[in-house]
Design an enzyme around this catalytic site. Structure first.
Site, PDB file in Angstrom:
ATOM      1  N   ASP A  47       0.844  -1.194   0.000  1.00  0.00           N
ATOM      2  CA  ASP A  47       0.000   0.000   0.000  1.00  0.00           C
ATOM      3  C   ASP A  47       0.877   1.240   0.000  1.00  0.00           C
ATOM      4  O   ASP A  47       1.675   1.455   0.915  1.00  0.00           O
ATOM      5  CB  ASP A  47      -0.886   0.002   1.251  1.00  0.00           C
ATOM      6  CG  ASP A  47      -1.743   1.249   1.347  1.00  0.00           C
ATOM      7  OD1 ASP A  47      -2.912   1.199   0.932  1.00  0.00           O
ATOM      8  OD2 ASP A  47      -1.241   2.286   1.845  1.00  0.00           O
ATOM      9  N   TYR A  52       2.971  10.045  -0.545  1.00  0.00           N
ATOM     10  CA  TYR A  52       4.087   9.467   0.212  1.00  0.00           C
ATOM     11  C   TYR A  52       5.424   9.726  -0.479  1.00  0.00           C
ATOM     12  O   TYR A  52       6.473   9.629   0.147  1.00  0.00           O
ATOM     13  CB  TYR A  52       3.918   7.957   0.385  1.00  0.00           C
ATOM     14  CG  TYR A  52       2.704   7.502   1.156  1.00  0.00           C
ATOM     15  CD1 TYR A  52       1.894   8.400   1.850  1.00  0.00           C
ATOM     16  CD2 TYR A  52       2.362   6.155   1.192  1.00  0.00           C
ATOM     17  CE1 TYR A  52       0.780   7.960   2.539  1.00  0.00           C
ATOM     18  CE2 TYR A  52       1.256   5.709   1.886  1.00  0.00           C
ATOM     19  CZ  TYR A  52       0.459   6.613   2.558  1.00  0.00           C
ATOM     20  OH  TYR A  52      -0.639   6.169   3.234  1.00  0.00           O
ATOM     21  N   HIS A 110      -7.690   9.512  -1.241  1.00  0.00           N
ATOM     22  CA  HIS A 110      -6.927   9.439   0.006  1.00  0.00           C
ATOM     23  C   HIS A 110      -7.666  10.059   1.191  1.00  0.00           C
ATOM     24  O   HIS A 110      -7.660   9.506   2.294  1.00  0.00           O
ATOM     25  CB  HIS A 110      -5.568  10.126  -0.197  1.00  0.00           C
ATOM     26  CG  HIS A 110      -4.514   9.666   0.739  1.00  0.00           C
ATOM     27  ND1 HIS A 110      -3.177   9.710   0.435  1.00  0.00           N
ATOM     28  CD2 HIS A 110      -4.576   9.146   1.979  1.00  0.00           C
ATOM     29  CE1 HIS A 110      -2.469   9.229   1.447  1.00  0.00           C
ATOM     30  NE2 HIS A 110      -3.301   8.884   2.407  1.00  0.00           N
ATOM     31  N   ILE A 230      -2.598  -3.186   7.244  1.00  0.00           N
ATOM     32  CA  ILE A 230      -1.358  -2.895   6.507  1.00  0.00           C
ATOM     33  C   ILE A 230      -0.305  -2.287   7.440  1.00  0.00           C
ATOM     34  O   ILE A 230       0.006  -1.100   7.356  1.00  0.00           O
ATOM     35  CB  ILE A 230      -1.620  -1.965   5.302  1.00  0.00           C
ATOM     36  CG1 ILE A 230      -2.510  -0.776   5.706  1.00  0.00           C
ATOM     37  CG2 ILE A 230      -2.263  -2.741   4.156  1.00  0.00           C
ATOM     38  CD1 ILE A 230      -2.604   0.312   4.641  1.00  0.00           C
ATOM     39  N   SER A 233       6.735  -1.033   8.640  1.00  0.00           N
ATOM     40  CA  SER A 233       8.002  -1.046   9.359  1.00  0.00           C
ATOM     41  C   SER A 233       9.125  -1.027   8.332  1.00  0.00           C
ATOM     42  O   SER A 233       8.938  -1.465   7.195  1.00  0.00           O
ATOM     43  CB  SER A 233       8.127  -2.293  10.250  1.00  0.00           C
ATOM     44  OG  SER A 233       9.378  -2.293  10.918  1.00  0.00           O
TER      45      SER A 233
END
Length: 275
Positions: A47, A52, A110, A230, A233
């Site tokens: 995702d 981003y 979004h 989701i 890390s």
């Protein structure tokens, strides 16, 4: 690591892995390595989002993975500045180019950005992308009940997914009930509340009982709710730990204990105010 992740069937028959890999706040330069580690660990769903700034890194990892495109599930999102019919179509083309793909599996609005009041025009563009086969499923993110209901007015396409902030501290029961009534799958971002809930004694006690980490307990809670989740890390050990949640189950009493942790804790913006 050979992990079988179960799938959830969306309202158009498309299947999405119930546990995927998020890349929010991962710098583009680090994204390819993180996604590569996730794919090696068994994740098949990734995702990302235009805002981003790491779609290129995601695309590079997918391209170098050696995995068949049909075995991957890729989600990205249109940002608030690109709301509107033509702007959304342009934004989608740009995302696709950065990802290096011919299609995406799930495309989301979004945020509703209610002050701009253009999300219905964006939804019409997404309906066109779905009709043209450029996306396999269409959905939204961070849509409260009022905006979901307004989106439905004059729209033939019901969102397959609403991706929302969801964790034990913010359980969004009203919204999840509306999803269930409407055939919309709930997908959780910030599923671990950015760590804010992991020290809670209820979770640490359950974790000790199962010989698991509190994060694994929370992810297991999401899965047993039927949520698509989701976690994010960049640490290889944590990436592998987060997908290792299919070898145990929480009891009804443990699920009830976690249900008691809801306290309206938001780690992100309020969808009604973010423009």
């Amino acid at each position: 690591m050979n992990v079988h992740v179960p799938s959830v069937t969306l309202n158009n028959g498309v299947e999405v892995p119930q546990l995927g890999f998020g890349v929010f706040q991962v710098p583009d330069a680090e994204t390819s390595a993180a996604v590569g580690t996730a794919l090696e660990a068994g994740y098949r769903s990734v995702d990302t989002a235009a805002v981003y700034g790491n779609e290129r890194g995601v695309g590079a990892a997918l391209a170098s993975s050696g995995l068949a495109r049909a075995d991957l599930f890729v989600t990205t999102k249109v940002w608030n500045d690109d709301h509107g019919y033509d702007a959304t179509l342009r934004a989608f083309d740009e995302s696709l180019g950065r990802l290096g793909l011919d299609y995406v599996d799930l495309y989301l609005i979004h945020w509703p950005a209610p002050a701009r009041d253009l999300y219905r025009a964006s939804w019409r563009a997404i309906e066109r992308l779905a009709a043209d086969g450029r996306i396999r499923a269409a959905g939204v993110s961070n849509f409260p009940p009022a905006h979901l209901r307004r989106l439905a007015e004059g729209s033939a396409l019901v969102p397959a997914v609403n991706q929302i902030e969801l964790h034990p501290g913010l359980q969004q029961r009203e919204l999840r009930a509306l999803h269930a009534e409407s055939g919309i799958v709930t997908e959780a971002w910030s599923p671990l509340a950015q760590g804010a809930v992991l020290g809670d004694p209820v979770l640490t006690e359950i974790a000790a009982r199962h010989g698991r980490s509190p994060a694994q307990v929370v992810l297991r809670w999401h899965l047993q709710l039927g949520t698509v989740v989701i976690p994010k890390s960049v640490t290889p050990e944590r990436i592998r730990e987060n997908i290792d949640v299919f070898g145990f189950a929480l009891t009804d009493a443990e699920m009830a204990s976690i249900a008691g942790l809801d306290r309206g804790l938001r780690t992100g913006p309020d969808p009604d105010t973010l423009g």
